[in-house]
Design a protein around this motif. Structure first.
Motif, PDB file in Angstrom:
ATOM      1  N   TRP A  80       0.806  -1.216   0.000  1.00 46.84           N
ATOM      2  CA  TRP A  80       0.000   0.000   0.000  1.00 46.84           C
ATOM      3  C   TRP A  80       0.844   1.272   0.000  1.00 46.84           C
ATOM      4  N   THR A  81       2.120   1.176   0.383  1.00 46.09           N
ATOM      5  CA  THR A  81       2.972   2.363   0.304  1.00 46.09           C
ATOM      6  C   THR A  81       3.315   2.697  -1.142  1.00 46.09           C
ATOM      7  N   ASP A  82       3.259   1.698  -2.031  1.00 43.60           N
ATOM      8  CA  ASP A  82       3.504   1.966  -3.450  1.00 43.60           C
ATOM      9  C   ASP A  82       2.488   2.947  -4.022  1.00 43.60           C
ATOM     10  N   VAL A  83       1.280   3.008  -3.452  1.00 42.71           N
ATOM     11  CA  VAL A  83       0.253   3.888  -4.021  1.00 42.71           C
ATOM     12  C   VAL A  83       0.549   5.358  -3.744  1.00 42.71           C
ATOM     13  N   VAL A  84       1.476   5.650  -2.836  1.00 47.75           N
ATOM     14  CA  VAL A  84       1.932   7.025  -2.638  1.00 47.75           C
ATOM     15  C   VAL A  84       2.934   7.398  -3.719  1.00 47.75           C
ATOM     16  N   SER A  85       3.647   6.402  -4.227  1.00 45.14           N
ATOM     17  CA  SER A  85       4.717   6.634  -5.196  1.00 45.14           C
ATOM     18  C   SER A  85       4.158   6.698  -6.611  1.00 45.14           C
ATOM     19  N   ASP A  86       5.071   6.732  -7.585  1.00 45.46           N
ATOM     20  CA  ASP A  86       4.697   6.752  -8.989  1.00 45.46           C
ATOM     21  C   ASP A  86       4.549   5.359  -9.588  1.00 45.46           C
ATOM     22  N   ASP A  87       4.592   4.322  -8.759  1.00 45.96           N
ATOM     23  CA  ASP A  87       4.503   2.944  -9.264  1.00 45.96           C
ATOM     24  C   ASP A  87       3.087   2.394  -9.302  1.00 45.96           C
ATOM     25  N   ALA A  88       2.208   2.815  -8.385  1.00 44.49           N
ATOM     26  CA  ALA A  88       0.906   2.147  -8.274  1.00 44.49           C
ATOM     27  C   ALA A  88      -0.195   3.113  -7.880  1.00 44.49           C
ATOM     28  N   HIS A  89      -1.391   2.808  -8.366  1.00 43.64           N
ATOM     29  CA  HIS A  89      -2.612   3.443  -7.890  1.00 43.64           C
ATOM     30  C   HIS A  89      -3.218   2.600  -6.774  1.00 43.64           C
ATOM     31  N   ARG A  90      -4.019   3.249  -5.958  1.00 44.31           N
ATOM     32  CA  ARG A  90      -4.776   2.522  -4.944  1.00 44.31           C
ATOM     33  C   ARG A  90      -5.643   1.458  -5.603  1.00 44.31           C
ATOM     34  N   GLY A  91      -6.212   1.776  -6.761  1.00 44.40           N
ATOM     35  CA  GLY A  91      -7.026   0.821  -7.488  1.00 44.40           C
ATOM     36  C   GLY A  91      -8.444   0.769  -6.980  1.00 44.40           C
ATOM     37  N   SER A  92      -9.224  -0.141  -7.524  1.00 43.52           N
ATOM     38  CA  SER A  92     -10.638  -0.304  -7.219  1.00 43.52           C
ATOM     39  C   SER A  92     -11.381   1.000  -7.538  1.00 43.52           C
ATOM     40  N   THR A  93     -12.580   1.148  -7.007  1.00 44.36           N
ATOM     41  CA  THR A  93     -13.350   2.362  -7.222  1.00 44.36           C
ATOM     42  C   THR A  93     -12.986   3.401  -6.177  1.00 44.36           C
ATOM     43  N   ASP A  94     -13.096   4.676  -6.541  1.00 40.43           N
ATOM     44  CA  ASP A  94     -12.649   5.736  -5.650  1.00 40.43           C
ATOM     45  C   ASP A  94     -13.375   5.729  -4.305  1.00 40.43           C
ATOM     46  N   GLY A  95     -14.603   5.233  -4.283  1.00 42.24           N
ATOM     47  CA  GLY A  95     -15.379   5.255  -3.049  1.00 42.24           C
ATOM     48  C   GLY A  95     -15.144   4.065  -2.141  1.00 42.24           C
ATOM     49  N   ASP A  96     -14.338   3.109  -2.583  1.00 47.85           N
ATOM     50  CA  ASP A  96     -14.091   1.908  -1.788  1.00 47.85           C
ATOM     51  C   ASP A  96     -12.840   2.106  -0.952  1.00 47.85           C
ATOM     52  N   ASN A  97     -12.976   2.036   0.354  1.00 47.99           N
ATOM     53  CA  ASN A  97     -11.898   2.265   1.310  1.00 47.99           C
ATOM     54  C   ASN A  97     -11.363   3.691   1.170  1.00 47.99           C
ATOM     55  N   THR A  98     -12.138   4.610   1.710  1.00 42.29           N
ATOM     56  CA  THR A  98     -11.822   6.037   1.621  1.00 42.29           C
ATOM     57  C   THR A  98     -10.460   6.352   2.208  1.00 42.29           C
ATOM     58  N   GLU A  99     -10.073   5.666   3.290  1.00 44.26           N
ATOM     59  CA  GLU A  99      -8.799   5.975   3.928  1.00 44.26           C
ATOM     60  C   GLU A  99      -7.623   5.701   3.007  1.00 44.26           C
ATOM     61  N   LEU A 100      -7.677   4.622   2.204  1.00 43.75           N
ATOM     62  CA  LEU A 100      -6.587   4.351   1.289  1.00 43.75           C
ATOM     63  C   LEU A 100      -6.608   5.326   0.114  1.00 43.75           C
ATOM     64  N   PHE A 101      -7.797   5.759  -0.284  1.00 39.39           N
ATOM     65  CA  PHE A 101      -7.882   6.811  -1.304  1.00 39.39           C
ATOM     66  C   PHE A 101      -7.216   8.079  -0.792  1.00 39.39           C
ATOM     67  N   GLN A 102      -7.402   8.385   0.488  1.00 34.27           N
ATOM     68  CA  GLN A 102      -6.740   9.553   1.074  1.00 34.27           C
ATOM     69  C   GLN A 102      -5.226   9.373   1.114  1.00 34.27           C
ATOM     70  N   VAL A 103      -4.769   8.135   1.353  1.00 34.48           N
ATOM     71  CA  VAL A 103      -3.329   7.883   1.342  1.00 34.48           C
ATOM     72  C   VAL A 103      -2.760   8.183  -0.042  1.00 34.48           C
ATOM     73  N   GLU A 104      -3.420   7.690  -1.103  1.00 34.11           N
ATOM     74  CA  GLU A 104      -2.907   7.913  -2.448  1.00 34.11           C
ATOM     75  C   GLU A 104      -2.923   9.392  -2.833  1.00 34.11           C
ATOM     76  N   THR A 105      -3.992  10.096  -2.480  1.00 33.20           N
ATOM     77  CA  THR A 105      -4.149  11.478  -2.922  1.00 33.20           C
ATOM     78  C   THR A 105      -3.496  12.482  -1.974  1.00 33.20           C
ATOM     79  N   LEU A 106      -2.722  11.975  -0.990  1.00 32.91           N
ATOM     80  CA  LEU A 106      -1.950  12.811  -0.064  1.00 32.91           C
ATOM     81  C   LEU A 106      -2.834  13.659   0.844  1.00 32.91           C
ATOM     82  N   ASP A 107      -4.015  13.150   1.117  1.00 30.72           N
ATOM     83  CA  ASP A 107      -4.909  13.769   2.097  1.00 30.72           C
ATOM     84  C   ASP A 107      -4.793  12.966   3.390  1.00 30.72           C
TER      85      ASP A 107
END
Length: 566
Positions: free
Chosen positions: A74-101
């Motif tokens: 899941w730390t890869d989704v902060v980097s340029d290697d990976a997206h959080r994936g799935s739909t944006d509304g699924d697991n809001t906390e990980l979406f926040q991790v990816e989008t730096l919120d």
């Protein structure tokens, strides 16, 4: 079934007889007394528990469970290697991790913190028990326990920067509430040095040895830019240690290659026909949301930026400075029923063992059909690609596919915390940066990794048994300058270790995360036709460390200090 360390321990005792006045002094049923554990068998049981903490699964774990594992996917989704994936509304906390919120109360930050301190405490429990046993030689066990404590603290240092150190004395006195005035590199180094002094060189699957301890101490030195010290240790492991590259790159990610010559230190996952308690429970989200095995849940999708990095020129060299200027052809926005022609330009063959693209074989399951295997919609920040390294090979499903409590997949694929290619590239990096740079040696070590990729079996086209794409890779002819060598070594780490949980920490320690990730956010928005990347915050210096979980600060009564900027 793998005959290695089985990470879930089940301790049983004989039921006690009739009650008496001293029943309060009798160990409860199902538990062993301190006295019963004060022997070699007890030490080994506690040591197995300390290893078991590597998978992040433990009683009383706090936070997001899928954040707890050693693979750090899941730390890869902060980097340029990976997206959080799935739909944006699924697991809001990980979406926040990816989008730096980032929120200090996020379960993702707490999940890894809790798991790692569980490992520290389990390691201290081994050392504490040994201190109560007056006779016997426990040098090996002391070495393994101090190595594990060093490893867990190294991970804490990587993630959070300013963390409390819990000593054996603190553990014995239940003094877990320690301050975090700054980095704990000195304690990490001391543990790895103790491990080196006590461990033997013998290779035992899933266990630490002196070579592994030297490699980790070298890595700790490298993180602190102690280049000369790092080079000496790492190069010793390369030149005199028992490890070597696998002939086939893919054998680092399948059942056939587990505990091979390239695997140095790995989490020993095991699946079975029933509930797979020793499978990878923390990786349950990072399978395709559908696909050939109808898996859950569609998280962890490679980026277009990562795919673009695998482009090569006509001479098989990477596009170090220009890879982001052109895109590998993708099917984003194209339905599976519509026509699509995969990219025809030259590519590094490691791409198609790292990323699943439409029209290319997916781990022996046949051609990836594109959108119908992607859970995310075209409006989600996810892209058109699927991960490969963490997903079963078609002919190994029976050996590696396990089941979790809600029908999720608990994979039995080992995760290589450290493999020999990683050490080769770390050594090459130290060779470039040390006080007397050795660019020739760095070139040799990078080319060993590239030549393995050149000479391995490529992903094939199932229709005619030819190569699935226009693969072109060649070793470097020379490193003409230190600057070029530095760039080449860093780029090679991305190509070789993509989607293995290392990228964010590399960017941070190189001091380039802010520049690279902000450029990536802009480029990725254009690459996958996403106009709404305003959802992403800009990467700033504070994001070079994860926040100390607010739960930990609250429980400390304010003894723990928050990292700057949160």
């Amino acid at each position: 079934m793998k005959k290695n360390i089985i990470y879930t321990i089940s301790l049983t005792c004989m039921m006690l007889g009739a009650c008496s006045d001293d029943f309060t002094n009798i160990a409860p049923t199902g538990a062993l007394s301190d006295e019963a554990l004060q022997n070699a068998k007890g030490v080994d049981l506690k040591l197995t528990a300390a290893y078991s903490a590597m998978d992040g699964e433990r009683i009383g774990r706090l936070g997001e469970g899928t954040a707890a594992g050693a693979d750090n996917w899941w730390t890869d989704v902060v980097s340029d290697d990976a997206h959080r994936g799935s739909t944006d509304g699924d697991n809001t906390e990980l979406f926040q991790v990816e989008t730096l919120d980032w929120q200090t109360g996020s379960g993702w930050f707490l999940g890894r913190w809790s798991a790692l301190y569980g490992g520290v405490n389990s390691s201290n429990a081994v050392l504490s028990l040994i201190n109560t046993i007056p006779e016997g030689d426990f040098s090996q066990q002391i070495g393994e326990a101090t190595f594990l404590r060093g490893y867990y603290n190294f991970e804490l240092q990587k993630f959070y920067g300013n963390v409390p150190f819990i000593s054996v004395e603190n553990f014995d006195n239940l003094e877990f509430n320690q301050p975090n005035p700054g980095p704990i590199w000195a304690q990490i180094e001391a543990d790895f040095l103790t491990a080196i002094d006590n461990l033997g060189p013998e290779v035992v699957n899933g266990r630490a040895n002196s070579w592994i301890a030297k490699a980790f101490l070298g890595k700790a030195y490298l993180y602190q830019e102690k280049w000369d010290e790092a080079f000496t240790l790492l190069n010793e492991v390369v030149t005199t240690g028992p490890y070597s590259l696998n002939t086939e790159y893919v054998n680092n990610f399948n059942f056939a290659g587990e505990n091979s010559s390239e695997s140095m230190f790995a989490v020993q996952y095991v699946s079975d026909d029933g509930r797979s308690f020793n499978g990878n429970g923390t990786g349950t989200l990072n399978f395709p949301g559908g696909g050939p095995l109808a898996t859950c849940c569609g998280f962890y999708q490679p980026t277009q930026d990562l795919v673009n990095a695998y482009q090569t020129d006509a001479n098989g060299q990477p596009l170090l400075d220009t890879f982001a200027a052109t895109d590998v052809t993708n099917d984003y926005g194209i339905e599976s029923a519509d026509d699509f022609t995969p990219h025809t330009g030259p590519l590094d063959p490691r791409l198609d063992y790292t990323v699943s693209r439409r029209g290319i074989d997916y781990n022996g399951f046949g051609l990836n059909p594109g959108k119908e295997w992607i859970r995310a919609t075209f409006a989600d920040v996810s892209g058109p690609y699927l991960p490969k390294k963490n997903v079963y090979q078609a002919d190994e499903v029976d050996a590696n596919r396990g089941t979790g409590g809600w029908g999720s997949d608990w994979s039995g694929i080992n995760y290589n915390v450290m493999r020999f290619a990683d050490v080769l590239l770390l050594t090459a990096e130290a060779a470039v940066e040390k006080s007397a740079p050795d660019l020739a040696l760095a070139l040799d070590y990078v080319n060993r990794v590239r030549n393995r990729a050149k000479n391995m079996t490529y992903v094939q086209n199932e229709e005619d048994d030819g190569d699935a794409a226009n693969y072109k890779i060649e070793p470097y002819g020379a490193f003409a300058s230190q600057e070029f060598a530095r760039k080449a070594v860093r780029f090679e780490r991305r190509l070789e270790l993509g989607m293995e949980g290392h990228r964010l920490f590399d960017l941070r320690r190189w001091g380039v995360a802010q520049e690279v990730i902000n450029a990536y956010i802009t480029n990725e928005a254009a690459d996958i036709n996403q106009s709404d990347y305003s959802r992403f915050r800009a990467y700033s210096e504070k994001f070079d460390l994860f926040p100390i979980p607010v739960n930990a600060i609250d429980q400390s009564g304010g003894i723990l200090d928050q990292n700057t900027g949160y």
